[in-house]
Structure formats: C-alpha cells, structure tokens
Design a protein around this motif. Sequence first.
Motif, short mmCIF file in Angstrom:
data_model
loop_
_atom_site.label_atom_id
_atom_site.label_comp_id
_atom_site.label_asym_id
_atom_site.label_seq_id
_atom_site.Cartn_x
_atom_site.Cartn_y
_atom_site.Cartn_z
N PHE A 5 1.05 -1.16 -0.36
CA PHE A 5 0.06 0.11 -0.28
C PHE A 5 0.71 1.38 0.26
O PHE A 5 0.31 2.40 0.06
CB PHE A 5 -1.18 0.00 1.73
N GLY A 6 2.45 1.19 -0.03
CA GLY A 6 2.77 2.43 0.26
C GLY A 6 3.23 3.30 1.81
O GLY A 6 3.04 3.74 1.62
N THR A 7 2.82 2.37 2.54
CA THR A 7 2.03 3.22 4.06
C THR A 7 3.89 3.68 4.17
O THR A 7 5.24 2.63 3.71
CB THR A 7 1.78 1.85 4.69
N LEU A 58 6.30 5.40 10.58
CA LEU A 58 5.04 4.92 11.54
C LEU A 58 4.94 4.12 11.62
O LEU A 58 4.52 4.23 13.24
CB LEU A 58 4.21 6.72 10.43
N VAL A 59 4.36 3.17 11.05
CA VAL A 59 4.46 1.83 11.08
C VAL A 59 4.88 1.03 12.01
O VAL A 59 4.64 0.51 13.54
CB VAL A 59 3.72 0.54 9.94
N MET A 91 4.71 2.37 15.21
CA MET A 91 3.55 2.51 16.84
C MET A 91 3.41 1.21 17.32
O MET A 91 2.96 0.48 18.14
CB MET A 91 1.97 2.74 15.57
N LEU A 116 10.44 17.39 7.25
CA LEU A 116 10.34 16.25 8.36
C LEU A 116 10.57 16.37 9.49
O LEU A 116 11.89 15.34 9.05
CB LEU A 116 10.29 15.17 7.20
N ILE A 144 1.06 9.65 17.20
CA ILE A 144 0.15 9.53 16.69
C ILE A 144 0.25 10.99 15.42
O ILE A 144 -0.62 10.78 14.47
CB ILE A 144 -1.10 9.58 17.29
N LEU A 149 2.37 12.81 14.30
CA LEU A 149 2.89 12.59 12.86
C LEU A 149 1.71 11.91 11.79
O LEU A 149 1.50 12.27 10.84
CB LEU A 149 3.77 12.08 12.61
N ALA A 150 0.67 10.55 12.00
CA ALA A 150 0.35 10.27 11.39
C ALA A 150 -0.54 10.97 11.04
O ALA A 150 -1.61 11.20 10.33
CB ALA A 150 0.03 8.63 12.01
N THR A 178 -4.29 3.43 14.19
CA THR A 178 -3.83 5.11 13.45
C THR A 178 -2.91 3.99 12.19
O THR A 178 -2.93 4.18 11.09
CB THR A 178 -2.35 5.33 14.39
N ILE A 179 -2.54 2.74 12.24
CA ILE A 179 -1.82 1.81 11.53
C ILE A 179 -2.45 1.76 10.59
O ILE A 179 -2.98 2.32 9.58
CB ILE A 179 -1.23 0.68 12.23
N LEU A 200 -3.52 4.45 8.52
CA LEU A 200 -2.51 5.29 7.39
C LEU A 200 -2.42 4.09 6.39
O LEU A 200 -2.10 5.31 5.12
CB LEU A 200 -0.88 4.88 7.96
N VAL A 201 -2.53 3.22 6.20
CA VAL A 201 -2.59 2.02 5.36
C VAL A 201 -4.07 2.47 3.93
O VAL A 201 -3.69 2.80 3.42
CB VAL A 201 -3.23 0.49 6.03
N SER A 221 -2.47 6.28 2.43
CA SER A 221 -1.35 5.95 2.11
C SER A 221 -1.44 5.91 -0.01
O SER A 221 -0.44 6.03 -0.27
CB SER A 221 -0.56 4.62 2.25
N LYS A 266 -0.87 9.66 -2.49
CA LYS A 266 -0.09 10.15 -1.78
C LYS A 266 0.42 12.02 -2.59
O LYS A 266 1.33 12.68 -2.34
CB LYS A 266 1.23 10.06 -2.53
#
Lengths: 360, 306
Positions: A144-146, A150-151, A154, B38, B228, B230-231, B280-281, B284-285, B288, B291
């Motif tokens: 997914f290009g995540t 960060l992942v 976490m 960043l 979090i 940042l996410a 959060t993960i 993000l998925v 993402s 972009k």
Amino acid sequence: MLKLEKRPQPSKAWVWLAPVVAVIATMIAGGALFALLGKDPLVAIRTIFWDPLFSEFAFFYRPQLLVKGAPLVLIAIGLSLGFRAGIWNIGAEGQYIVGALCGAGVGLAFYPMEGWFIFPLMVMAGALGGWAWAMIPAVLKVKFGTNEILVSLMLVYVAEQLLASMALGLMKNPEGFGFPGSRNLQQYPSAHNAELIAGSGMHWGVVAAMVAVIFAYVLMTRHILGFHIRLTGEAPRAARFAGVNPARLILVCLGMAGALAGMAGMFEVSGPAGRVSIDFNVGYGFTAIIVAFLGRLHPLGILLAGLLMALTYIGGEIAQSRLGLPAAAIQMFQGMLLFFLLAVDVMTNYRLRLTWREVA
Amino acid sequence: MDLSSINPILLLASLMVAATPLLLAAVGELVVEKAGVLNLGVEGMMITGAICGFAIAVNTGNPLLGVLAAAAGGAVLSLLFALLTQVALANQVASGLGLTLFGLGLSALIGQGYQGIRPPSFPRLNIPGLSDMPVLGRILFSHDLMVYLGLTIVAGVWFMLKYTRAGLILRAVGENHEAAHALGYKVVRIRMMAILFGGACAGMGGAYISLIRVPQWTEGMTAGIGWIALALVVFASWKPWRVLLGAYLFGGVTVIQLNLQAAGVAIPVEYLAMSPYLITILVLVIMSADKSSAPASLGRIFHASR
C-alpha cells in the motif's frame, strides 16, 4: 563569511573522523551538563569511560561490556542494512520484544522437559517472531505504500502492551505467588542462554553478534544484494535502471533487521534478563539507532560503536550509584552523541570556505 | 460489564479534551511539513513541553505561564533540529529521531522531583448563557482555554495557508525549494520559522497533557501521542481542517477505549490500550493510497549552491 561548499566526493578522512570528533564534543558538552548538575565533570567522565575498563573493579564490569554490547550490535547491524537503502525501520524495540516473547514462549512451553534441541528452537522462534513483526510494516509498505517509519514505531507500543499482557497473563509463572513475570529461564538449563566461559560475559548472543558483523561485512562488500542496497540508498534512479526490485529490497532489509532484533531479544530474555517481565526491555532497540549511525552504517564501525555505547550504559550505572548521577542524564548523553555526530557529519559532504560577500 | 454507565454527553466532552494535545502537535507539524521539512521529533518536543510547562506552572502557581514556558521549551528544542537540518544539512529522519531520544532524556532529567505533585488547576471557561445550554453547553462551551486556543490555531493556520501571501510563500518553499530560492525567498529562514512554530505547538500540546489532561508528571507520559500526531498529518493529507477531524477521531478512540476499560468490558485492558495505535496503522494504510497531496520537497535537503 563562512560558506558551505559541496565536495565533489565525500571526504574519506571525515567519514572516520566525524564519530571521533562527535564523541569528544559529547564528552565536553556532557561534562558541562554534569557540572550543571553539581558533579565534578572530570570525575563523571572518568567514571563513565575509564572506570568500567581499568579501575580495580573492572574485572566485574568488563563482562558486562559484551552482555550489553551484543544486543546493541545485533540490532544495529540489521538496522544499518535498511538505513543504507533509505528504509527506516525504527521499531526495532517492538521486534526485540516480540522476538523475546516468541523465544521465551517456546522455552516455557517445553518446561520442565530437558533436551538439547530446546534452545536452538527458541533461537529460531525468536528470529521468526522478530521477522514476522517487521514484516507488518514491510508488507504494508510494499502493498500500500504505507510509511514504514510510523507503522514500525506504532508497533512498538502494540508490542509493549502485548508484553504486559503476556507477563500478567499467559506466561505468568504459575508458581510465582501471583507476582507478574514468567518463570526464570536461568533456572531451566535447557532454555538458559548461559555464559559459554564462566565470568567472561560471553553468551550465545555475543557469538551471534560476531557472526552478524562478519555476515553483514561480506554481504555489503562482496554480495550483489549488498551492492543493490548501497545503490538504492545512494542513487535510487540508477538502481531502478539497474533492475533492482525495490519491493524485494524492502522485504529483505526489514525482514533481516526484524530477525536480528528478535534474536537479540530472545538471547536477552533467556540470559541476562532471565524472564519475561513488564519492563524487561530497556530501550536497546532505540539506542541501536544511535549505534548504527555512530558506526557509520558499516559493520566494523557498528561493532566499535556498540561497545562504546555499552560502555556508557555500564559507566552510567556506576556513575548513578557512586556519584548519584540521574539515569536520565545518561540517556540525554546518548542523545547528544547522535546530535553531535549528525552536526559534524556535514564536513563529510561539504567543506567550509571563507568567502567575501559578493554582489549578486 | 455495564455499558449504560457511559454517559454520551460526558464522552463527547472528554473527547474534545483528549483530542486537544494531538490537535496542537499535529497542526504544528502540518506547518513544518508544508514548508518541506519532516520533523520526526514531535514526541521529544511534546514531552519537553510537558515538563517545562509543568515545572513553571508548579513553581509560579500560574498555569498560563506554564503553557507559555511549554511553548518556549518546545521551540528551543526544535531550534536544535533546525540548526542540524538547515545549517548543518543533516538527514532529517535521523535528526528527528535524535531529537525524540534527546527530548525523552532531557525531560526525565528536568522532571526529577516533580513526580506525584499536582499542578495548579487550569481555569475553566464559563460563558454565561452558552455554558448553561442543556447538552451543547456541556460538550462545547465548558472547557478550559486551551481547547479553544487549539481550535483558533487550526483556523489561523488554515487561513494563513490559504489566503495570505505568507502562506503562499511557505507552500512554495515546501513544494519546490529551488524555485522559491530562485525567486529570492529565504528558504532556510522560512523553514527555521516553521520549525520553531511546530516546536511551540508541540510543546503546548505536551503541556496540555501534563497540566490538564492527566494532570501529573510521569516520565514518558506522552506515550506516543507525538507519533500519532505525525500520522495524523498524513491522514489529513496536509489539510488543516482534516487535522481537526482526525484529532477528534483519535480522541474519540482514546476516550471510548478508556470508557470501555472502566466499564469492565471482557476484553483485557492491554488489548484495549493497543487500539489507538492499531487504528493509526489502519488509517495510515487507507490514506497511503493518495500521496499526491504531500509537499513535493518534503524531507529533501536544501543547499543553496548559487
């Protein structure tokens, strides 16, 4: 007026000089910090860097150098592969915890059976656990290009909660009178990561760290994969034209880092730490990031940097008990080291030029 | 288990409180990233702000001074990052990580002796009429000043980025620093200011945790909220209003999770405590895939060769 001018090629001298300058600068700044805290700076610096190695009680501290250095080197070697390729795995702490849980889990499952095969199985389980935990950010990144930064970070917090749940629940010692924490693996010979030579601090984790250093050295300098890693980091566009598969690189780099971190966790929990407890992790996964940078992402450099960082841990403990230096001061000291290194590093790629302001 | 013990009005009210530190930190980081930098040190700046604010508030007895000190503390720490990345041209990822590690150590050092103390309480806003409204009054109009300050900053950042010349320049620097430099804008100076603003916001967010939300000082008390945040910037696709939405979403998850813990749901506490990170993960998925909205120069080093 001072001006930065880009060097045509990174300076070879500064690549190796920068860590040395950074360490010296950190000692000076750290000394000032300790003086602010009301400690004699010279005594504090000597206690941290000299006493663990050469004082009259050094025989007691020297083995600790290997015990504390091994996990740092093991994790940092794994991280350096990814960092070289621009893949930022900063969740090594989580992979370390999960590796420890998997390794200890296998060991505890066999209790009280004895057998030569238990310990190797635990090592494999630890590596697999760390690998699997690192595969989460890797697969998400590839599919997914995540953002892997960060992942993976976490997942450290998730792993810490998992550790708490295990220490209080599934892995709790049934004969522990209700106290949290698992059985002590040090008292279970088949699962104990004992010292190979008594009193030397040398356990299987140290051996694994040495092997990892050699392996990484060969990989980076002699193997096509190492070449691809360096190429991707230094010239991503060229790497694409050269047919480097970025997805594969991500999976391999994160996977190896995870497996090594998992193994480090497993060696720690079955040896020096002894048991799964809520706070058995002490932040090696984060300190290893500093180690990787301080070692210039080079296997041999990492070995030296790992030993130096282990020294600050041991010296810090001595300074804590003898001088009453707070533990946080040591943590800050380690953070400062990274700062100075990054700052001095500018000299590797740029040079200072004295120029006169010209008319634009 | 007794879910009826959860009061939806109080839940919504505490959601706004739980979201505020995230909101402050995330909107600061949004400005920083819009300028093309960043800064992964949000966690470090937050925790430093948390202890600076706490110490000053305890010593002076004035929580507002504490908040100011927190903003100053966060900004001073971010100055380190600014010097490293803008002057010494260091790698931003590594510098940000270093900032977090350093901030955690620094805060623990300052925080010795502040454990177990209660800070002076923060005045609650009481608007006659509005605060007394039946349901909305409790949810929206009876918080402390900081909740509204957070909202004001979001609105201000949105306005600045969208409608002012300064916002346009900031975005130009973030999208293409070479072009902005060629036009005569001081890329480094603008980025430095953005970084300082981000640091001040993160510091205030940290102080909100230690002064109002908890209120107490414990080492490492921000527990990943900086990360979090940042996410959240990614989740928000670098848009201020979506930061607000995201902060309330995460605030909601945190509050519901805590309420479920208190109500004694059959899920172990540890698994409930994981949920904000897992969500959060997940977010993000989902986010993402897109972009395109990221600032084009994000994370790239700028060196004016001419």
